[in-house]
Scaffold this active site. Structure first.
Site, PDB file in Angstrom:
ATOM      1  N   CYS A  33       0.890  -1.435  -0.055  1.00 47.76           N
ATOM      2  CA  CYS A  33      -0.026   0.088  -0.337  1.00 47.76           C
ATOM      3  C   CYS A  33       0.954   0.928  -0.219  1.00 47.76           C
ATOM      4  CB  CYS A  33      -0.897   0.225   1.012  1.00 47.76           C
ATOM      5  SG  CYS A  33       0.276  -0.472   2.986  1.00 47.76           S
TER       6      CYS A  33
ATOM      7  N   ASP B 102     -16.883 -15.874 -24.355  1.00 48.52           N
ATOM      8  CA  ASP B 102     -16.714 -14.860 -24.419  1.00 48.52           C
ATOM      9  C   ASP B 102     -16.698 -13.715 -25.364  1.00 48.52           C
ATOM     10  OD1 ASP B 102     -13.936 -13.733 -25.146  1.00 48.52           O
ATOM     11  OD2 ASP B 102     -13.224 -14.560 -26.939  1.00 48.52           O
TER      12      ASP B 102
ATOM     13  N   ASP C 267     -19.436  -5.587 -15.177  1.00 45.65           N
ATOM     14  CA  ASP C 267     -18.611  -5.576 -14.050  1.00 45.65           C
ATOM     15  C   ASP C 267     -17.021  -6.181 -14.229  1.00 45.65           C
ATOM     16  OD1 ASP C 267     -16.700  -5.150 -11.278  1.00 45.65           O
ATOM     17  OD2 ASP C 267     -17.928  -6.597 -11.188  1.00 45.65           O
TER      18      ASP C 267
ATOM     19  N   CYS D 292     -13.142  -1.044 -11.409  1.00 47.12           N
ATOM     20  CA  CYS D 292     -11.878  -1.202 -10.848  1.00 47.12           C
ATOM     21  C   CYS D 292     -10.202  -0.436 -11.791  1.00 47.12           C
ATOM     22  CB  CYS D 292     -11.353  -3.060 -10.957  1.00 47.12           C
ATOM     23  SG  CYS D 292     -10.996  -4.041 -12.272  1.00 47.12           S
TER      24      CYS D 292
END
Length: 512
Positions: free
Chosen positions: A136, A420, A441, A467
């Protein structure tokens, strides 16, 4: 963008630093090294004073060489306007910076001392290994400030790539700030000179392992066992042949079989272990009620090791579990499955996604990149028996797992398909029945290929969980061009104390 207030986790405590703060950083062992001459010059160079003007998207301070900048040796540099990305520095601060890497267009460095104007959001990092370990990079910053910064990153990328701001900014989703990470891969290396094993993440910008005794980001079931794992590995005959530990943790559910322990570790062994070594591992793992696996080669070689005579090894893997209580759901997964690493944020994220889709009984929903059903099953609860959810996922194994989870939870209005998604699949029977809403997502690379054929689904509402804010912004532009409006956007602190930005966006089809 309006400023937002985020919730404060009771698991996080921060301490304010003194007016000046010295940060001791060991020499960086870079993977891509400059020339030997440059390395010697950087190693011998004294730290330089800089004013930190802003932040990069990964949370590093940004400074600029000024006109006639005087270095410590009195030499006037000709680097006017060149940027320096400074780890551990915050906006407004004056810092002494040790340059660690010099390239043609920019330099990198570490703030070794905050000499004036410490940022009021600066805190003392809770972990003693911060600054060395690469796990981190933002522990020196208040968590509330971190999440607001991440929202500003998302806002900037949406404007830069899609020239848009959402109609509404969502309140940031936050959860546990420490001890949240339930999945990770930890490197292992035995150091003969020190007669000890190293277990943990790599050092910053390095292939070397950080020397850790504990990890405050990992779930404490593992985070505070690192010292014991080091001791265990150091006693093995094959201590030089253990390369990695892959860990996965679920929730403890009292009603589940005793054999399904909530912690699993896969030991990556480069050569077969002796019976004596396996016995040592079994004693250690049995004392903690952990699942033990060995992996001598590829993923197909993973083998579960029985800890007691009662252990059932009829299947390759034991099971792990997590719950979404809001929807009365229990998910089963195996240690190698993809799951969200922060269980508390995942619970809030799934509810937020469902709320944003604003589903009604009887509607049809398409869930792309559906995994083991993390979103599909809550969506199925909401549309009821008269509605349906179609989940599509690239991994056949995860598709099977999703169907099993639906059946285990008594859900019979879902269908799951392995496909796919980088190729147009709108000719498939499941794809041409029409959908009221769509959830997507995707991985970090985003869903650019899907954007090319997504209009064929004709969904009125879309929720995009991302993300990577850069690919979300890119795909947002495509959705706007296809007649959708960005109604909501926000960020979720899935990886607190890191520069990783998890985000969510809602799109609505504009009426003709």
């Amino acid at each position: 963008m309006q400023p937002t207030d985020s919730k404060t986790s009771t698991s996080d405590t921060t301490e304010q630093p003194n007016e000046t703060q010295t940060i001791t950083i060991p020499p960086s062992k870079k993977k891509s090294k400059p020339s030997s001459k440059t390395r010697r010059r950087l190693k011998d160079a004294e730290p330089l004073p800089f004013a930190i003007d802003g932040l990069s998207h990964d949370g590093r301070g940004v400074a600029v060489y000024g006109n006639g900048f005087v270095e410590a040796d009195g030499h006037i540099t000709d680097k006017h306007g060149k940027k320096i990305f400074v780890s551990f520095a915050l906006p407004g601060e004056s810092a002494l910076v040790k340059i660690t890497n010099s390239r043609t267009s920019f330099e990198e460095g570490d703030a070794v001392n905050i000499t004036a104007n410490p940022n009021p959001e600066r805190v003392v990092p809770p972990c003693p290994h911060f600054g060395v370990c690469g796990g981190c990079n933002l522990q020196h910053w208040q968590p509330e400030a971190q999440i607001n910064f991440k929202q500003s990153v998302l806002a900037e990328m949406l404007v830069h790539q899609a020239n848009v701001a959402p109609d509404h900014w969502l309140e940031p989703v936050v959860g546990d700030r420490l001890g949240y990470r339930t999945k990770a891969r930890l490197g292992v290396r035995y150091v003969a000179k020190k007669e000890t094993a190293l277990v943990g993440f790599r050092e910053r910008s390095s292939n070397f392992l950080a020397e850790l005794n504990e990890c405050h980001i990992l779930d404490p079931r593992i985070g505070f066992e690192i010292e014991n794992l080091k001791t265990l590995i150091s006693t093995l005959e094959s201590r030089n042949k253990i390369a990695q530990l892959e860990l996965a943790m679920g929730e403890y559910l009292p009603e589940l079989p005793d054999g399904d322990q909530p912690v699993a570790l896969i030991v990556r062994n480069l050569e077969p272990l002796s019976d004596a070594d396996i016995d040592k591992l079994k004693v250690f793992f049995a004392a903690r009620n952990w699942q033990l696996y060995l992996q001598p080669k590829g993923a197909d070689s993973i083998q579960r090791i029985a800890l007691t005579a009662a252990d059932d090894l009829s299947e390759q893997f034991g099971r792990l579990y997590y719950q979404l209580p809001e929807y009365d759901l229990t998910f089963e997964f195996i240690p190698t499955d993809f799951t969200q690493v922060n269980l508390s944020v995942n619970r809030q994220m799934t509810k937020l996604a469902c709320d944003l889709l604003d589903l009604k009984a009887g509607e049809r929903v398409l869930d792309l990149f559906s995994g083991l059903g993390n979103f599909s099953l809550p969506l199925a609860r909401l549309v009821g028996e008269t509605g349906s959810v179609v989940g599509v996922e690239g991994s056949e194994a995860m598709t099977i797992r999703a169907a099993d989870n639906a059946r285990r939870n008594g859900i019979n209005n879902t269908e799951f398909y392995s496909q796919d998604l980088t190729h147009d699949c709108t000719d498939k029977p499941w794809a041409n029945q029409g959908f009221d809403a769509l959830l997507i997502d995707p991985p970090r690379s985003g869903a650019w290929e899907i954007m090319q054929y997504l209009p064929k689904f004709n969904a009125e509402r879309i929720v995009y969980v991302s993300c990577n804010p850069a690919t979300l912004a890119r795909d947002t532009k495509a959705l706007l061009e296809q007649g959708y409006r960005l109604t909501h956007a926000g960020v979720m602190d899935m990886f607190c104390h890191t520069g990783h930005v998890e985000s969510i966006a809602r799109f609505e089809k504009v009426s003709a």
